[in-house]
Design an enzyme around this catalytic site. Structure first.
Site, short mmCIF file in Angstrom:
data_model
loop_
_atom_site.label_atom_id
_atom_site.label_comp_id
_atom_site.label_asym_id
_atom_site.label_seq_id
_atom_site.Cartn_x
_atom_site.Cartn_y
_atom_site.Cartn_z
N GLU A 32 -13.49 -5.05 -20.89
CA GLU A 32 -13.09 -5.74 -22.07
C GLU A 32 -14.16 -5.70 -23.47
O GLU A 32 -13.56 -6.28 -24.41
CB GLU A 32 -12.71 -7.23 -21.86
CG GLU A 32 -11.41 -7.63 -21.42
CD GLU A 32 -11.41 -7.03 -19.97
OE1 GLU A 32 -12.34 -7.14 -19.10
OE2 GLU A 32 -10.30 -6.43 -19.58
N ASN B 22 -8.58 -1.78 -15.95
CA ASN B 22 -7.58 -1.70 -17.06
C ASN B 22 -8.10 -0.79 -17.94
O ASN B 22 -9.52 -0.68 -18.11
CB ASN B 22 -7.26 -3.00 -17.84
CG ASN B 22 -8.67 -3.55 -18.34
OD1 ASN B 22 -9.42 -4.27 -17.59
ND2 ASN B 22 -8.95 -3.64 -19.62
N ASP C 269 -2.87 -5.65 -18.95
CA ASP C 269 -4.28 -5.89 -18.53
C ASP C 269 -4.29 -5.65 -16.95
O ASP C 269 -4.82 -6.93 -16.19
CB ASP C 269 -5.07 -7.12 -18.99
CG ASP C 269 -6.46 -7.33 -18.48
OD1 ASP C 269 -7.02 -6.51 -18.12
OD2 ASP C 269 -6.70 -8.54 -17.98
#
Length: 603
Positions: free
Chosen positions: A204, A288, A330
């Site tokens: 992220e 992801n 995600d």
């Protein structure tokens, strides 16, 4: 809150009995047992995260069984002194238990020979405090591994550590990650053939994922394989023979991305690793791609959201399969892979079972990477199945996310049908016990820019309960028939791991603090105990120095699902913790912070 998300007593299980009765299908007979798997003898220890390299989380101990589990009592407890999400599995070797806490990642050794298991020694790695500010999803740690007299684990600030298991003296400590880029380490390492396997976190934050193998002698790097970029960086060479056509070609880790995007493309490796000694292959998943907004990264975004099989000694890739090409939601591909053999289509197959975040339980030939079956185990509005001929996920076009599009009723949500919390597989029942979620979400993508060490997401998300209103389940799954045998609905996401024993008992915990024992064949509730905080840890069992069987679990709510409590987040802000708070506003009413080990035994 630290991190960029800004983000007792025994009681009768009548409620669980009723809940199971409501959801159990008419036919609950378990399939025939799967004999002689995994090929090891039960030694009463728990030396690695998943019990064995096959990742079954199955113990051959039988003293605690379906006939007497109801009489289990608390044997002793231990406070870790840390109040964040406790996701680790206790490790038991001989007469010593090892526990790794969340940040500040204190390693405790407890002496099981003594009454009350006093502290034998503790090791404090003193990780950099700044790591807390870039950690995704709470400052968790998923534990360590013991091998040949040493204990190995990782720290949030990107170090791997080897400690003398008898004395607690540091043997070596190496820096692997750079927190200034948002890179942390939360996974539990695994030792294979004299190498410590470690992967990174930080997808992220636009961190580029990798898995590395460290020599046990001194922590030096034997090999390192990236999840994005040129073949040479990804250790893809002549031995690489993926089963499906879309995974064949040169430098797909570059060409399946916009120019330079692979350098900030994620694919971190923070989940589980399995090992097959017969083929000398390791298996692990990649997370992801970054950012979440898919419009900023057209292409399949290889090698994210998939599974690699690699030679354990050289790291060279043998095959890859991508569960969710060009990820839209995600759906990290980091979940556990259980290695076993099953009768499929009249043939005995060496398989890999993978309950995946995208909502399907995959059964794969672990030598070739062929998908043998992929069956849905949750409510799913986003895909219509997996084409077994091509291996491709079949998307529902109207649920595709992107810039400026608000898409509602996306099921499963970003944490998936199931997140990192591992399943257990019993060769006696032939069933896989899956702790998982029943969550949906609304998703709106927006353009974002990469700045090193800052969030690189590009999406507004709000999660909520799926059909039925319950947010979690424990499902017993028949991997041969590809169907559920029984399930237990839980109010909150089931964020703990599962454990199954030869006594035919399944153990798991809930986020409001109940630790439960279930009949592995029928799903009937056998026993439960209310711990002081929500459970997001991994239960284990072992034979103590006194010859008795014990069951242990860490209680201490947190992680992504429990961030609203662990991080003192404002429950009015549904977008906090990347939208998870919207689904967990009531959690602070149901549990409080904690950090306690609970150990149980028969009277």
């Amino acid at each position: 809150m630290a991190g960029f998300f800004g983000m007792a007593g025994c009681t009768g299980p009548e409620e669980e009995r009723r809940a199971v009765a409501q959801v159990r299908p008419a036919q609950t007979q378990a399939p025939p047992p799967v004999p002689n798997q995994p090929p090891h003898e039960e030694d009463g220890q728990w030396t690695m995260p998943a019990k064995n390299h096959a990742s079954t989380r199955f113990s051959g101990l039988t003293e605690i069984n379906v006939d007497n589990a109801r009489t289990m009592r608390l044997a002793w407890t231990f406070s870790t002194g840390v109040l964040r999400g406790h996701e680790a599995a206790p490790i038991i070797v001989g007469s010593t238990m090892y526990i790794v806490t969340p940040y500040p990642n204190i390693l405790y050794a407890l002496d099981l020979k003594e009454t009350g298991a006093p502290v034998k020694w503790k090791y404090e790695p003193k990780p950099a405090a700044a790591a807390q500010g870039v950690a995704c999803c709470d400052v968790v740690n998923r534990g360590g591994v013991h091998d040949e007299g040493r204990f190995y684990f990782n720290t949030l600030d990107g170090h791997a550590v080897a400690v003398d298991a008898e004395t607690g003296a540091e043997v070596w400590k190496v820096k692997l990650g750079e927190i200034n880029k948002g890179e942390t380490i939360t996974m539990a390492p695994l030792v294979v053939n004299g190498k410590v396997l470690v992967g990174n976190s930080g997808g992220e934050m636009g961190v580029r994922g990798w898995l590395t193998a460290l020599r046990v002698e001194d922590g030096s790097t034997a090999w390192k394989a990236y999840s994005t970029g040129p073949d040479s960086d990804c250790l893809i060479g002549p031995e690489f023979k993926p089963f499906y056509e879309q995974d064949r070609g040169r430098d797909l880790g570059v060409s399946s991305w916009p120019p330079e995007a692979w350098k900030t493309g994620g694919g971190t490796v923070w989940g589980w690793i399995s090992y097959d000694p017969e083929s000398n292959l390791i298996f692990y998943g990649t997370a992801n791609p970054g950012p979440w907004n898919p419009d900023q990264r057209p292409g399949d975004n290889k090698w994210t959201c998939g599974i690699f099989a690699r030679d354990a000694d050289t790291g060279q890739a043998r095959w890859f399969y991508q569960f969710s090409p060009h990820d839209l939601y995600d759906w990290d591909g980091v979940n556990e892979q259980i290695l076993t053999e099953l009768e499929i289509g009249g043939q005995r197959r060496k398989v890999l079972i993978r309950p995946e975040r995208n909502g399907y339980v995959y059964v794969m030939d672990r030598a070739s990477g062929e998908v043998l079956s992929a069956r849905p185990f949750v409510h799913n509005t986003t895909t219509r199945g997996v084409d077994l001929k091509t291996g491709k996920l079949i998307h529902v076009e109207e649920k595709s996310t992107g810039s400026g599009k608000l898409i509602r009723d996306i099921c499963p949500a970003a944490p998936g049908a199931k997140d990192w919390n591992p399943s257990a597989f019993s060769p006696r029942t032939g069933l896989l016990y899956i702790p998982h979620n029943n969550l949906c979400m609304d998703f709106e993508g927006y353009e974002t820019s990469y700045i090193a060490g800052t969030p690189f997401v590009g999406a507004n998300v709000k999660m909520y309960a799926g059909p039925g209103g319950h947010r979690g389940l424990l499902t017993a799954w028949d991997p041969i028939e590809g169907k559920e045998v029984w399930k237990i609905e839980e109010d909150l996401p089931v964020w703990s791991g599962a454990l199954v024993t030869a006594g035919d008992v399944v153990f798991y915990g809930t986020m409001d603090g109940w630790f439960k024992a279930i009949d592995a064949r029928t799903g009937a509730a056998l026993w439960r105990f209310k711990t002081g905080s929500g459970i997001v840890g991994q239960p284990v069992t072992y034979r103590g120095p006194d010859g008795k069987q014990y069951v242990a679990v860490l209680s201490g709510v947190g992680g992504w699902a429990g961030a609203v409590v662990a991080g003192d987040l404002d429950r009015r802000d549904g977008s906090a913790a990347l939208g998870f708070v919207n689904a967990m506003r009531d959690l602070p009413d149901k549990t409080t912070k904690g950090g306690m080990l609970y150990v149980f035994a028969l009277p």
